[in-house]
Design an enzyme around this catalytic site. Structure first.
Site, PDB file in Angstrom:
ATOM      1  N   PHE A  29      82.349  54.429  72.944  1.00 58.16           N
ATOM      2  CA  PHE A  29      82.214  55.872  73.164  1.00 58.16           C
ATOM      3  C   PHE A  29      82.278  56.131  74.677  1.00 58.16           C
ATOM      4  O   PHE A  29      81.660  55.418  75.459  1.00 58.16           O
ATOM      5  CB  PHE A  29      80.858  56.306  72.594  1.00 58.16           C
ATOM      6  CG  PHE A  29      80.678  57.782  72.451  1.00 58.16           C
ATOM      7  CD1 PHE A  29      81.389  58.501  71.503  1.00 58.16           C
ATOM      8  CD2 PHE A  29      79.756  58.454  73.246  1.00 58.16           C
ATOM      9  CE1 PHE A  29      81.191  59.873  71.359  1.00 58.16           C
ATOM     10  CE2 PHE A  29      79.566  59.826  73.106  1.00 58.16           C
ATOM     11  CZ  PHE A  29      80.276  60.529  72.159  1.00 58.16           C
ATOM     12  N   ASP A  89      73.817  49.959  71.093  1.00 61.90           N
ATOM     13  CA  ASP A  89      73.817  51.410  70.877  1.00 61.90           C
ATOM     14  C   ASP A  89      73.824  51.634  69.367  1.00 61.90           C
ATOM     15  O   ASP A  89      74.758  51.216  68.671  1.00 61.90           O
ATOM     16  CB  ASP A  89      75.063  52.020  71.543  1.00 61.90           C
ATOM     17  CG  ASP A  89      75.155  53.534  71.352  1.00 61.90           C
ATOM     18  OD1 ASP A  89      74.643  54.040  70.344  1.00 61.90           O
ATOM     19  OD2 ASP A  89      75.774  54.196  72.212  1.00 61.90           O
ATOM     20  N   ARG A 100      87.548  61.612  60.263  1.00 60.70           N
ATOM     21  CA  ARG A 100      86.315  60.863  60.088  1.00 60.70           C
ATOM     22  C   ARG A 100      85.418  61.564  59.065  1.00 60.70           C
ATOM     23  O   ARG A 100      85.168  62.760  59.173  1.00 60.70           O
ATOM     24  CB  ARG A 100      85.628  60.804  61.458  1.00 60.70           C
ATOM     25  CG  ARG A 100      84.542  59.796  61.586  1.00 60.70           C
ATOM     26  CD  ARG A 100      84.081  59.713  63.026  1.00 60.70           C
ATOM     27  NE  ARG A 100      83.332  60.913  63.423  1.00 60.70           N
ATOM     28  CZ  ARG A 100      82.369  60.915  64.348  1.00 60.70           C
ATOM     29  NH1 ARG A 100      82.063  59.800  64.986  1.00 60.70           N
ATOM     30  NH2 ARG A 100      81.743  62.023  64.660  1.00 60.70           N
ATOM     31  N   TYR A 144      69.941  62.990  66.325  1.00 62.34           N
ATOM     32  CA  TYR A 144      70.573  64.129  65.640  1.00 62.34           C
ATOM     33  C   TYR A 144      71.662  63.748  64.653  1.00 62.34           C
ATOM     34  O   TYR A 144      72.217  64.611  63.982  1.00 62.34           O
ATOM     35  CB  TYR A 144      71.132  65.133  66.653  1.00 62.34           C
ATOM     36  CG  TYR A 144      72.058  64.548  67.707  1.00 62.34           C
ATOM     37  CD1 TYR A 144      73.396  64.324  67.436  1.00 62.34           C
ATOM     38  CD2 TYR A 144      71.582  64.246  68.978  1.00 62.34           C
ATOM     39  CE1 TYR A 144      74.232  63.797  68.399  1.00 62.34           C
ATOM     40  CE2 TYR A 144      72.409  63.711  69.942  1.00 62.34           C
ATOM     41  CZ  TYR A 144      73.733  63.489  69.650  1.00 62.34           C
ATOM     42  OH  TYR A 144      74.557  62.962  70.604  1.00 62.34           O
ATOM     43  N   LYS A 145      72.000  62.475  64.553  1.00 66.08           N
ATOM     44  CA  LYS A 145      73.051  62.069  63.610  1.00 66.08           C
ATOM     45  C   LYS A 145      72.398  61.764  62.255  1.00 66.08           C
ATOM     46  O   LYS A 145      71.903  62.682  61.612  1.00 66.08           O
ATOM     47  CB  LYS A 145      73.848  60.916  64.193  1.00 66.08           C
ATOM     48  CG  LYS A 145      74.682  61.385  65.406  1.00 66.08           C
ATOM     49  CD  LYS A 145      75.356  60.281  66.177  1.00 66.08           C
ATOM     50  CE  LYS A 145      76.186  60.894  67.318  1.00 66.08           C
ATOM     51  NZ  LYS A 145      76.532  59.919  68.358  1.00 66.08           N
TER      52      LYS A 145
END
Ligand SMILES: *Cc1c(COP(=O)(O)O)cnc(C)c1O
Length: 401
Positions: A116, A187, A360, A212-213
């Site tokens: 990322f 991560d 995705r 938040y995921k």
């Protein structure tokens, strides 16, 4: 399959739009009943009536470590090894800065060239500010072995690839990195709440992940960091602040770190945001990562199987078919991916697009039904048959994809 699903009752805890299939919980989880209840309680009672007293009376100062202890079982950590604070990029910065001091004779940090972008930016920035020459090298993670040597201080990898959904062998890679005398930072942005993790068994040094995921803590929710017990007390927080001091209310001008994870706190905890995350974590009192994993694999198997049957040759399935290498999302490659996702959103299937060509779809067992997977593939077939994704409206990309 839905009738046999032991997690089915949890769906009613979440706010989901009628007729919409939400396959983006890997980007932003939905709101749950206990989030509403807990946020209201904090606003009306703790903040509303308690005001400044609540720092003591409602235990606000202890929230970062209390919520850390709630997240710990989800990643296989022990109490006192996880802290909730900041957001993920900041926590990666803190851990890189702290870890680099412990391999003073080494000059390289390795990370994945497909990582990322935010991870890469912050790792590079922290290397440049290490106070000695340290270089970040972005590598092909499948060839990590070739790059490991006695000049490597630290390796940072994202455990589930945000684009492809590939899940890396955490224990095997950590062991390899340790064998080279380097430290390992994972991560967990797409891992926490998505796949079972055992940081203790894998002997992980450091890790950090998003709130938040898959943890459903709300937009911009605080993140969490894990520091193995044996490292605590040895690491210096590179961004020290008053609330990580041993005695913040003595107002001493010399920094002295607090014990344990508290040393990684910099500034005031974001209490309303922490309340939302706290409420979101309630759902985990009613299930386990093992139960979630069984359903996650069943959902992604069903999606991949139906996609291959209904959309033969149209997409390339990028996500590994091997269960051991699969996270909780499925990535389909198509050159018109952006338009396809936009057309799907109009048709009530919410996924997202990751440049240059990945559609995705996140599968979150807490609230998705098997029938949703079936309907999603039907709607994708419809969009591909009508080619509505070619519409001019989709030629201009939104700021958030
Ligand atoms: C989502 C994500 C982040 C997000 O970082 P924030 O600082 O919380 O915005 C970082 N790394 C990875 C791999 C991610 O998927």
């Amino acid at each position: 399959m839905d009738e046999a699903d032991v997690l089915a009752p949890l769906r009613q805890e979440f706010t989901l739009n009628d007729g919409e299939i939400y396959l983006d919980g890997n980007s932003l989880g939905p709101v749950s009943t206990s989030v509403r209840r807990r946020v209201r309680e904090v606003i009306d009672d703790e903040w509303g009536r308690g005001l400044v007293r609540s720092w003591n009376d409602a235990g606000w100062m202890g929230e970062p470590t209390r919520l850390g202890d709630r997240i710990a079982p989800l990643i296989g950590a022990q109490p006192g090894e996880v802290l909730v604070a900041d957001t993920l990029t900041f926590l990666i910065a803190k851990l890189i800065g702290a870890a680099l001091e412990h391999r003073p004779d080494r000059h390289v940090v390795l990370t994945d060239a497909a990582n990322f972008h935010s991870d890469i930016y912050i790792i590079e920035a922290m290397c440049e500010r290490a106070g000695r020459p340290v270089t970040m090298k972005t590598i092909d993670r499948d060839r990590l072995e070739e790059y490991l040597n006695d000049d490597v201080a630290l390796v940072e990898l994202t455990q589930v690839d945000y684009r492809t959904g590939e899940s890396l062998d955490m224990a095997g890679i950590t062991e390899q990195v340790h064998a080279a005398g380097a430290l390992m930072l994972w991560d967990f942005a797409h891992s926490a709440g998505a796949v079972p993790l055992d940081v203790t068994g894998a002997d992980v040094d450091f890790a950090a992940g998003c709130g938040y995921k898959y943890l459903n803590g709300g937009p911009g929710a605080p993140a969490f960091l894990y520091v193995r017990k044996s490292w605590q007390g040895q690491l210096r927080n590179p961004l020290p602040g008053w609330l990580g001091h041993a005695r913040p209310f003595d107002f001493e001008l010399t920094y002295e770190p607090a014990d344990g994870m508290q040393a990684f706190v910099t500034s005031s905890p974001s209490i309303v945001a922490l309340a939302a995350l706290d409420g979101a974590l309630d759902i985990w009192d009613r299930t386990s990562m093992d139960q979630v994993r069984v359903k996650s694999l069943a959902l992604t198997d069903l999606f991949i199987g139906l996609a291959e049957e209904r959309l033969p040759g149209i997409f390339e399935v990028v996500t590994p078919l091997d269960h051991a290498r699969r996270g909780s999302q499925v990535a389909l490659r198509h050159p018109e991916g952006y338009g396809i996702i936009q057309a799907l959103i109009e048709n009530g299937v919410i996924g997202d697009f990751r440049a240059p060509d990945i559609c995705r779809f996140g599968f979150t067992p807490l609230y998705l039904r098997f029938v949703d997977v079936f309907d999603a593939v039907e709607r994708i077939s419809g969009v591909m048959a009508t080619e509505s994704f070619r519409d001019d409206r989709f030629a201009v990309h939104n700021a958030v994809t």
